[in-house]
Design a protein around this motif. Structure first.
Motif, PDB file in Angstrom:
ATOM      1  N   VAL A   1       3.732 -19.036 -14.477  1.00 34.60           N
ATOM      2  CA  VAL A   1       3.985 -19.148 -15.911  1.00 34.60           C
ATOM      3  C   VAL A   1       3.989 -20.606 -16.364  1.00 34.60           C
ATOM      4  CG1 VAL A   1       6.518 -19.239 -15.696  1.00 34.60           C
ATOM      5  CG2 VAL A   1       5.465 -18.306 -17.780  1.00 34.60           C
ATOM      6  N   LEU A   2       4.284 -21.530 -15.461  1.00 36.95           N
ATOM      7  CA  LEU A   2       4.318 -22.948 -15.825  1.00 36.95           C
ATOM      8  C   LEU A   2       2.961 -23.433 -16.317  1.00 36.95           C
ATOM      9  CD1 LEU A   2       6.431 -24.255 -12.798  1.00 36.95           C
ATOM     10  CD2 LEU A   2       7.194 -23.961 -15.168  1.00 36.95           C
ATOM     11  N   GLN A   3       1.882 -22.860 -15.780  1.00 32.69           N
ATOM     12  CA  GLN A   3       0.540 -23.273 -16.195  1.00 32.69           C
ATOM     13  C   GLN A   3       0.012 -22.450 -17.375  1.00 32.69           C
ATOM     14  OE1 GLN A   3       1.063 -22.562 -12.636  1.00 32.69           O
ATOM     15  NE2 GLN A   3       1.742 -24.713 -12.589  1.00 32.69           N
ATOM     16  N   HIS A   4       0.772 -21.444 -17.808  1.00 33.10           N
ATOM     17  CA  HIS A   4       0.275 -20.554 -18.860  1.00 33.10           C
ATOM     18  C   HIS A   4       1.332 -20.312 -19.939  1.00 33.10           C
ATOM     19  CE1 HIS A   4      -3.312 -19.561 -16.487  1.00 33.10           C
ATOM     20  NE2 HIS A   4      -2.512 -19.605 -15.440  1.00 33.10           N
ATOM     21  N   THR A   5       2.160 -21.317 -20.164  1.00 31.64           N
ATOM     22  CA  THR A   5       3.229 -21.189 -21.153  1.00 31.64           C
ATOM     23  C   THR A   5       2.674 -20.926 -22.545  1.00 31.64           C
ATOM     24  OG1 THR A   5       4.647 -22.672 -19.858  1.00 31.64           O
ATOM     25  CG2 THR A   5       5.238 -22.309 -22.159  1.00 31.64           C
ATOM     26  N   ASP A   6       1.593 -21.620 -22.903  1.00 24.86           N
ATOM     27  CA  ASP A   6       1.027 -21.455 -24.242  1.00 24.86           C
ATOM     28  C   ASP A   6       0.559 -20.017 -24.463  1.00 24.86           C
ATOM     29  OD1 ASP A   6       1.525 -24.085 -24.726  1.00 24.86           O
ATOM     30  OD2 ASP A   6      -0.530 -24.765 -24.356  1.00 24.86           O
ATOM     31  N   GLN A   7      -0.045 -19.396 -23.439  1.00 22.87           N
ATOM     32  CA  GLN A   7      -0.528 -18.021 -23.575  1.00 22.87           C
ATOM     33  C   GLN A   7       0.634 -17.034 -23.693  1.00 22.87           C
ATOM     34  OE1 GLN A   7      -3.261 -18.862 -20.078  1.00 22.87           O
ATOM     35  NE2 GLN A   7      -4.406 -17.213 -21.079  1.00 22.87           N
ATOM     36  N   VAL A   8       1.710 -17.296 -22.933  1.00 22.09           N
ATOM     37  CA  VAL A   8       2.881 -16.425 -23.017  1.00 22.09           C
ATOM     38  C   VAL A   8       3.530 -16.550 -24.399  1.00 22.09           C
ATOM     39  CG1 VAL A   8       5.202 -16.020 -22.100  1.00 22.09           C
ATOM     40  CG2 VAL A   8       3.304 -16.448 -20.528  1.00 22.09           C
ATOM     41  N   GLU A   9       3.595 -17.753 -24.924  1.00 23.95           N
ATOM     42  CA  GLU A   9       4.169 -17.946 -26.257  1.00 23.95           C
ATOM     43  C   GLU A   9       3.290 -17.290 -27.332  1.00 23.95           C
ATOM     44  OE1 GLU A   9       4.679 -22.145 -26.535  1.00 23.95           O
ATOM     45  OE2 GLU A   9       6.632 -22.125 -25.514  1.00 23.95           O
ATOM     46  N   ALA A  10       1.975 -17.245 -27.098  1.00 19.37           N
ATOM     47  CA  ALA A  10       1.086 -16.552 -28.032  1.00 19.37           C
ATOM     48  C   ALA A  10       1.385 -15.052 -28.028  1.00 19.37           C
ATOM     49  CB  ALA A  10      -0.370 -16.808 -27.658  1.00 19.37           C
ATOM     50  N   LEU A  11       1.703 -14.518 -26.859  1.00 16.84           N
ATOM     51  CA  LEU A  11       2.090 -13.108 -26.769  1.00 16.84           C
ATOM     52  C   LEU A  11       3.424 -12.879 -27.476  1.00 16.84           C
ATOM     53  CD1 LEU A  11       1.109 -12.321 -23.071  1.00 16.84           C
ATOM     54  CD2 LEU A  11      -0.119 -11.669 -25.151  1.00 16.84           C
TER      55      LEU A  11
ATOM     56  N   ASP B   1       4.435 -14.490 -30.091  1.00 13.70           N
ATOM     57  CA  ASP B   1       4.117 -14.478 -31.520  1.00 13.70           C
ATOM     58  C   ASP B   1       3.469 -13.153 -31.919  1.00 13.70           C
ATOM     59  OD1 ASP B   1       5.112 -17.036 -31.645  1.00 13.70           O
ATOM     60  OD2 ASP B   1       3.139 -18.003 -31.490  1.00 13.70           O
ATOM     61  N   LEU B   2       2.696 -12.564 -31.008  1.00 14.86           N
ATOM     62  CA  LEU B   2       2.082 -11.264 -31.293  1.00 14.86           C
ATOM     63  C   LEU B   2       3.158 -10.191 -31.478  1.00 14.86           C
ATOM     64  CD1 LEU B   2      -0.686  -9.804 -31.453  1.00 14.86           C
ATOM     65  CD2 LEU B   2      -0.439  -9.295 -29.019  1.00 14.86           C
ATOM     66  N   ILE B   3       4.177 -10.221 -30.632  1.00 13.96           N
ATOM     67  CA  ILE B   3       5.292  -9.281 -30.767  1.00 13.96           C
ATOM     68  C   ILE B   3       6.033  -9.528 -32.069  1.00 13.96           C
ATOM     69  CG2 ILE B   3       7.501  -8.569 -29.766  1.00 13.96           C
ATOM     70  CD1 ILE B   3       6.346  -9.237 -27.016  1.00 13.96           C
ATOM     71  N   LEU B   4       6.244 -10.797 -32.405  1.00 14.41           N
ATOM     72  CA  LEU B   4       6.966 -11.121 -33.640  1.00 14.41           C
ATOM     73  C   LEU B   4       6.192 -10.680 -34.883  1.00 14.41           C
ATOM     74  CD1 LEU B   4       8.334 -14.661 -32.707  1.00 14.41           C
ATOM     75  CD2 LEU B   4       9.626 -12.522 -32.876  1.00 14.41           C
ATOM     76  N   ASP B   5       4.867 -10.720 -34.816  1.00 10.86           N
ATOM     77  CA  ASP B   5       4.068 -10.203 -35.936  1.00 10.86           C
ATOM     78  C   ASP B   5       4.334  -8.721 -36.123  1.00 10.86           C
ATOM     79  OD1 ASP B   5       2.978 -12.687 -36.352  1.00 10.86           O
ATOM     80  OD2 ASP B   5       1.121 -12.279 -35.252  1.00 10.86           O
ATOM     81  N   ARG B   6       4.457  -8.006 -35.011  1.00  8.73           N
ATOM     82  CA  ARG B   6       4.743  -6.579 -35.095  1.00  8.73           C
ATOM     83  C   ARG B   6       6.132  -6.339 -35.677  1.00  8.73           C
ATOM     84  NH1 ARG B   6       2.411  -1.686 -35.677  1.00  8.73           N
ATOM     85  NH2 ARG B   6       3.537  -0.057 -34.528  1.00  8.73           N
ATOM     86  N   VAL B   7       7.106  -7.141 -35.256  1.00  6.47           N
ATOM     87  CA  VAL B   7       8.467  -7.015 -35.781  1.00  6.47           C
ATOM     88  C   VAL B   7       8.484  -7.295 -37.286  1.00  6.47           C
ATOM     89  CG1 VAL B   7      10.844  -7.813 -35.588  1.00  6.47           C
ATOM     90  CG2 VAL B   7       9.413  -7.702 -33.557  1.00  6.47           C
ATOM     91  N   THR B   8       7.722  -8.293 -37.699  1.00  2.00           N
ATOM     92  CA  THR B   8       7.662  -8.646 -39.117  1.00  2.00           C
ATOM     93  C   THR B   8       7.165  -7.473 -39.954  1.00  2.00           C
ATOM     94  OG1 THR B   8       7.247 -10.966 -38.552  1.00  2.00           O
ATOM     95  CG2 THR B   8       6.672 -10.252 -40.791  1.00  2.00           C
ATOM     96  N   ALA B   9       6.210  -6.725 -39.407  1.00  3.76           N
ATOM     97  CA  ALA B   9       5.637  -5.604 -40.144  1.00  3.76           C
ATOM     98  C   ALA B   9       6.551  -4.388 -40.178  1.00  3.76           C
ATOM     99  CB  ALA B   9       4.291  -5.224 -39.520  1.00  3.76           C
ATOM    100  N   ILE B  10       7.433  -4.267 -39.169  1.00  4.78           N
ATOM    101  CA  ILE B  10       8.254  -3.055 -39.048  1.00  4.78           C
ATOM    102  C   ILE B  10       9.693  -3.279 -39.477  1.00  4.78           C
ATOM    103  CG2 ILE B  10       9.210  -1.403 -37.383  1.00  4.78           C
ATOM    104  CD1 ILE B  10       6.663  -1.668 -35.789  1.00  4.78           C
TER     105      ILE B  10
END
Length: 270
Positions: free
Chosen positions: A173-183, A185-194
């Protein structure tokens, strides 16, 4: 009593003389059955007709609706319409899992609910899943987040980021922190809609989880997603296991149908 009396009598009427099949005593998949006996019942249910220990009949309540995945089952008689459509679907889907099956619904004419389902049988079954009742769980509520939020993030990461797929890839995860944080944000977009009111609490919990994940990956070069024998070396642990001495390990359910752990109940009389 109907099985041992009416059913056997009917078999005797239909079968040629001397060839009527005798029915063994049926087992019960009900709350009266001991949890110790259930695995043995499930094993016997899988045995075919040529086996001398084969079961002829199983009497069950809605207890059969979950966890009974026996390919042999092919005939079910449902006595009366279950209270909910979801229960009806779950229960009746226990038969015909691999081979064609038959479900017979036996309605009681004295019950108005059964009569209603009888009168609308074809339209109801033509759009069965449309009739499923909405769940009472509030999406992204605090208890829902406790049970499954981190697992959703882990599942997304392992399925969409190749370097985080295997059990021993948790340390990457240390080398892919940006991708995990993008995921995240994807979850938060769903929360925003619901459930917009739950966005900030969800963000805080996801950030806390990602922070713990990154910190442990930096401190433990052999960090795994889970290690049953050495749970302290894993990021996740089965929800039923004790986590009292493991503050940085996250209890995780295999299914949201499960419960966290069992409890003993003692009846005290004064």
């Amino acid at each position: 009593m109907q099985v041992q009396d009416d059913v056997e009598e009917r078999i005797g009427l239909l079968a040629p003389a001397g060839s009527a099949r005798e029915l063994d005593d049926p087992i019960e998949l009900t709350s009266r059955a001991s949890s110790i006996d259930i695995p043995g019942y499930l094993a016997r249910m899988s045995r075919t007709y040529t086996d001398p220990d084969v079961l002829d009949i199983i009497l069950a309540t809605n207890m059969i609706s979950v966890g009974v995945d026996i390919d042999r089952l092919g005939l079910m008689a449902v006595m009366g319409q279950p209270q909910s459509t979801s229960e009806y679907i779950q229960s009746s889907s226990r038969v015909g899992r691999q081979h064609p099956g038959l479900v017979v619904i036996i309605y009681n004419g004295a019950r108005s609910r059964d009569r209603s389902h009888y009168e609308s049988f074809i339209p109801y079954h033509s759009a069965l899943y449309r009739q499923v009742e909405s769940t009472s769980v509030t999406p992204f509520s605090p208890r829902s987040r406790d049970r499954g939020l981190h697992a959703v993030l882990i599942a997304l990461a392992r399925h969409t980021i190749d370097a985080l797929h295997e059990n021993d890839d948790a340390v990457n995860v240390l080398q892919h922190t940006d991708q995990v944080e993008a995921l995240r944000d994807l979850i938060l977009d769903r929360v925003t809609a619901i459930a917009p009111s739950e966005v900030e609490p969800t963000r805080a919990e996801l950030d806390a989880f990602i922070g713990t994940w990154i910190r442990r990956a930096g401190a433990e070069r052999n960090l795994l997603y889970s290690d049953y024998k050495h749970p302290d070396q894993g990021l996740l642990i089965e929800a039923a296991q004790d986590t009292q001495d493991l503050p940085d390990v996250f209890p995780t359910l295999w299914s949201l149908r499960d419960v966290d752990r069992t409890s003993n109940l003692y009846l005290m009389r004064s």
